[in-house]
Write a protein that holds these residues in place. Structure first.
Motif, PDB file in Angstrom:
ATOM      1  N   UNK A  68      21.414  26.769 -19.554  1.00  0.00           N
ATOM      2  CA  UNK A  68      21.052  27.355 -18.264  1.00  0.00           C
ATOM      3  C   UNK A  68      22.288  27.664 -17.432  1.00  0.00           C
ATOM      4  N   UNK A  69      22.011  28.274 -16.270  1.00  0.00           N
ATOM      5  CA  UNK A  69      23.042  28.673 -15.313  1.00  0.00           C
ATOM      6  C   UNK A  69      23.376  27.495 -14.395  1.00  0.00           C
ATOM      7  N   UNK A  70      24.490  27.589 -13.656  1.00  0.00           N
ATOM      8  CA  UNK A  70      24.774  26.609 -12.605  1.00  0.00           C
ATOM      9  C   UNK A  70      23.726  26.743 -11.491  1.00  0.00           C
ATOM     10  N   UNK A  71      23.223  25.623 -11.010  1.00  0.00           N
ATOM     11  CA  UNK A  71      22.248  25.625  -9.914  1.00  0.00           C
ATOM     12  C   UNK A  71      22.423  24.341  -9.105  1.00  0.00           C
ATOM     13  N   UNK A  96      30.070  25.664 -18.452  1.00  0.00           N
ATOM     14  CA  UNK A  96      29.455  26.682 -19.304  1.00  0.00           C
ATOM     15  C   UNK A  96      30.558  27.232 -20.191  1.00  0.00           C
ATOM     16  N   UNK A  97      30.305  27.326 -21.478  1.00  0.00           N
ATOM     17  CA  UNK A  97      31.336  27.788 -22.417  1.00  0.00           C
ATOM     18  C   UNK A  97      30.851  29.062 -23.108  1.00  0.00           C
ATOM     19  N   UNK A 125      32.492  27.342 -28.331  1.00  0.00           N
ATOM     20  CA  UNK A 125      31.572  26.468 -29.067  1.00  0.00           C
ATOM     21  C   UNK A 125      31.980  26.379 -30.535  1.00  0.00           C
ATOM     22  N   UNK A 126      32.408  27.507 -31.113  1.00  0.00           N
ATOM     23  CA  UNK A 126      32.836  27.516 -32.513  1.00  0.00           C
ATOM     24  C   UNK A 126      34.140  26.748 -32.685  1.00  0.00           C
ATOM     25  N   UNK A 162      25.687  27.988 -22.832  1.00  0.00           N
ATOM     26  CA  UNK A 162      26.583  28.783 -23.676  1.00  0.00           C
ATOM     27  C   UNK A 162      26.273  30.253 -23.419  1.00  0.00           C
ATOM     28  N   UNK A 163      27.299  31.042 -23.119  1.00  0.00           N
ATOM     29  CA  UNK A 163      27.111  32.467 -22.873  1.00  0.00           C
ATOM     30  C   UNK A 163      27.722  33.277 -24.008  1.00  0.00           C
ATOM     31  N   UNK A 164      27.213  34.481 -24.155  1.00  0.00           N
ATOM     32  CA  UNK A 164      27.778  35.399 -25.129  1.00  0.00           C
ATOM     33  C   UNK A 164      29.203  35.741 -24.717  1.00  0.00           C
TER      34      UNK A 164
END
Length: 783
Positions: A534-537, A549-550, A555-556, A580-582
């Motif tokens: 999820x996003x920061x909230x 968030x990475x 992640x790899x 995790x974001x694209x």
């Protein structure tokens, strides 16, 4: 006498003279423009009085791609350099300063960029001072040094030493010196003011963290210093004072601009490659212009054969004739040179806009005129040397008996010269197509975030203090759909670190991560694609201030199959992964994506990103946003940047290269076409009787035109065969600088070849058709 004959011949053959002048003038003008640019490149950071003693400090460290090299250091290293190494006479650090509001009386300005420097900065680099004592400035934390332009903008005068100005709403500073506007060939030309390093420390903007390589550093060594010995002492200086394992070294300031590319810890080039390329292009363009002169001069060989024969009969020696023909070519070069200088003067403003510089022709410098005359002499000799020997070698008896004819060899110097011309032109055509395709390839790349309706604002003045109120106002008034604060603009990397720790990390892993920070709704505001989590909230989850968030690459690299909940340690600060974001493009669109960690709001932030309400026009959204910022940061002008425009700047350098390549390719093609025109004129003239006989025997206009065109097409096809491998090799080497790059397809060569053939047909069609439709009676009538 020679001058009279030369002038008479130029007047007698007005058509060929005009073509020669146009070709030479354009070639010389293009070469002069390039040489102005090249001269600037070689002068950058090489004009300091103590240039041989000045060095920039660099750092090397192991990374996942070998040895990484960068030219920044930790702030506490600066004083240690001077205290630990006796050969270092002086040292200065430099850290960019932005976001300050300057107030002088009623005048308020927001200068783009200045710098924090140590007090030795001005004495080391001897920047030109307008007023003030360089030895006494920048020692007191309440002093400031202005450039001439900023002083005039603030006070309307340069006589301002001793006057005070207000920095933001707190600091009162005294102007201790005014610098002349820094010349563009000096690397500090972009700075409009300099603040003491002690002011930076007093304002709490400095740190003593040995792992934060964030400032530039320069040293002045003693005269005749042993540089290898200094390098040896520098190598482990950081590890002697901290636990950071990096290698320190120094590099001449004069080499920094041209030789800045490193691979595995070793310098492998940089801008020097581009400079060498354009020197070659200048040489080739001038050579092509000279080849035109050669072709057009020898095309008139039969017209001047009797002149040569008669002059030899009356006693003229071969060297006298050679001198005569060289005199003609030098005179032609002189006239063309004057025209070229006029063309350069007229085109210089547009050329300056293209390259982003402010070049001027140094008319008042006698060295320029001396070099210009040498340039003309060299061009004249280069253009005239072959025609001079060719024309002076005619045999008088054959010429005067009317038996002089040029034998049509399958391979002769003139054809070789034309093939050479078109080889260069085709290489430039291919290069232009490859560069344009590479730019388009990167522009079409999925950049991983939504650029439209997104701006960012630097947090100057009271923006950071009032960030919550500003956010609420933007959202409650439906100006924005989401707002987030970040360390840096989304398109820039301001921080990196290889010391992150996580569960299961290999002790030998030296991966360098990009580091970013954000508070609420960073995924929503930036338009990232969330892969998992999820996003920061912060309203729902206050602990998100220590969340992270990475991106997928991170992640790899960390070996996480299920990253959510994993702990990442950043120098003792622990962050738990919530998303995790694209991958998205943060740095160069031509490089692979680096692993990225976006840390929560517990770390510092400097930039506010605003996603506008798509229901509003851009103009209305900006006007209403400005009103909000005026409410909470009234003393500062509202300044912003569109993210899509900031992203577009990443292509500026390669687009500039592409435009230059297109410009000079076009000039090369144009000059080459003049060469073809000259060769067509020669061939049509030398085969007049043959064409007449063919027509008498029934040959059609089309068959005669095809016969004449065939030889030219063979020359161009030969040029393609030679040029294509050269172009492929050159462009493959050029694309090695880009990890994210195109493959050079055969279609590019087909397009270049077809273009060259069409250009050839257009160039020779007039002469070919003119010869084909000529009355054979005129061509067969004997004298």
């Amino acid at each position: 006498m020679n001058l009279k004959i030369a002038i008479r011949n130029l007047k007698k053959n007005k058509g060929f003279t005009a073509i020669n002048m146009i070709g030479l003038a354009i070639g010389m003008a293009a070469a002069l423009l390039i040489l102005l640019w090249v001269n600037f490149q070689f002068s950058v950071n090489r004009t300091f009085p103590k240039v041989d003693q000045l060095f920039v400090v660099g750092t090397k460290a192991p990374s996942d791609n070998g040895i990484a090299t960068w030219f920044s250091i930790a702030k506490p290293l600066g004083p240690v350099l001077k205290s630990d190494i006796p050969e270092i006479k002086d040292m200065t650090r430099l850290s960019s300063a932005t976001g300050f509001l300057f107030t002088a009386g009623e005048k308020k300005l927001f200068p783009e960029v200045g710098a924090f420097v140590d007090s030795s900065f001005l004495s080391m680099f001897d920047l030109p001072v307008f007023t003030g004592d360089v030895k006494q400035v920048l020692k007191d934390p309440n002093q400031i040094v202005l450039t001439e332009k900023l002083a005039n903008d603030l006070f309307g005068s340069t006589d301002v030493v001793g006057k005070t100005l207000r920095l933001d709403s707190t600091a009162l500073l005294t102007v201790s010196a005014v610098l002349k506007d820094i010349p563009q060939e000096i690397g500090f030309a972009g700075y409009s003011y300099f603040l003491p390093w002690t002011f930076m420390e007093k304002a709490g903007l400095s740190d003593n963290h040995w792992g934060n390589s964030s400032v530039q550093a320069y040293v002045e060594v003693e005269k005749q210093a042993n540089i290898p010995a200094i390098q040896s002492k520098l190598k482990d200086i950081v590890s002697r004072h901290s636990e950071i394992k990096v290698e320190t070294f120094i590099k001449p300031v004069s080499d920094m601009y041209l030789y800045s590319k490193y691979e595995n810890g070793e310098v492998v080039g940089g801008r020097i490659s581009m400079v060498k390329t354009f020197i070659l292009i200048a040489g080739f363009i001038l050579l092509i212009a000279c080849i035109n002169f050669m072709n057009l001069s020898t095309a008139q060989s039969e017209r001047r054969a009797k002149e040569v024969g008669i002059r030899k009969v009356v006693g003229a020696q071969k060297k006298t004739l050679i001198f005569q023909f060289l005199s003609e070519s030098i005179l032609m070069a002189l006239i063309s040179g004057v025209i070229a200088l006029l063309l350069v003067a007229l085109s210089l403003p547009s050329f300056n806009d293209l390259v982003g510089q402010k070049f001027q022709i140094p008319f008042a410098d006698y060295k320029f005129w001396a070099l210009f005359l040498c340039f003309i002499l060299l061009t004249g000799i280069l253009a005239g040397i072959y025609p001079a020997f060719f024309l002076s070698s005619f045999t008088p008896i054959k010429v005067l008996k009317g038996r002089f004819r040029q034998i049509q060899h399958k391979i002769n110097p003139r054809k070789i010269l034309v093939v050479t011309q078109f080889c260069v032109a085709i290489v430039l055509i291919v290069s232009t197509l490859v560069i344009r395709k590479q730019v388009q390839y990167a522009q079409d790349r999925d950049y991983g975030f939504e650029q439209q309706n997104l701006i960012y604002v630097s947090e100057v003045g009271k923006i950071a203090d009032n960030s919550v109120s500003i956010k609420q106002a933007l959202l409650s008034r439906n100006i924005a759909t989401s707002v987030t604060r970040m360390m840096s603009p989304i398109t820039e990397r301001w921080s990196g670190w290889g010391g992150f720790l996580w569960e299961g990390k290999d002790p030998n892993d030296d991966t360098q991560f990009n580091r970013q920070t954000a508070d609420d709704k960073v995924v929503e505001t930036a338009g990232f694609e969330l892969v998992m989590g999820r996003d920061f909230d912060l309203s729902k989850f206050p602990t998100d201030s220590s969340a992270a968030i990475i991106n997928e690459t991170a992640a790899k690299k960390m070996g996480f199959t299920d990253p959510i909940g994993k702990i990442i340690d950043d120098s003792g600060d622990k962050f738990h992964v919530i998303g995790v974001i694209k991958d998205f493009v943060q740095e160069s669109p031509f490089d692979p994506i680096k692993p990225l960690i976006i840390e929560g709001a517990s770390h510092w932030m400097n930039t506010m990103h605003i996603r506008f309400n798509p229901q509003l026009s851009t103009k209305e959204a900006l006007e209403r946003t400005e009103q909000v910022f005026k409410e909470f940061n009234s003393e500062y002008p509202f300044e912003f940047s569109f993210v899509d425009e900031a992203y577009a700047l990443k292509f500026k350098e390669i687009e500039k290269t592409g435009k230059l390549a297109t410009l000079f390719a076009g000039l090369t093609i144009f000059i080459s076409c003049l060469g073809l025109f000259g060769l067509a004129a020669y061939m049509a003239e030398s085969r007049t009787k043959e064409i007449g006989i063919r027509k008498v025997l029934g040959a059609s206009v089309f068959s005669v035109t095809r016969m004449l065109s065939k030889e030219f097409l063979i020359l161009v096809i030969t040029s393609c065969i030679i040029a294509f491998p050269i172009a492929y090799w050159a462009m493959d080497k050029y694309l090695e600088d880009y990890t994210y790059r195109i493959n050079i397809s055969w279609g590019i060569f087909v397009l270049a070849g077809v273009g060259a053939i069409l250009i050839t047909l257009l160039s020779i069609s007039y002469q070919s058709i003119k010869a084909a439709i000529a009355n054979p009676v005129n061509s067969l009538r004997d004298e």
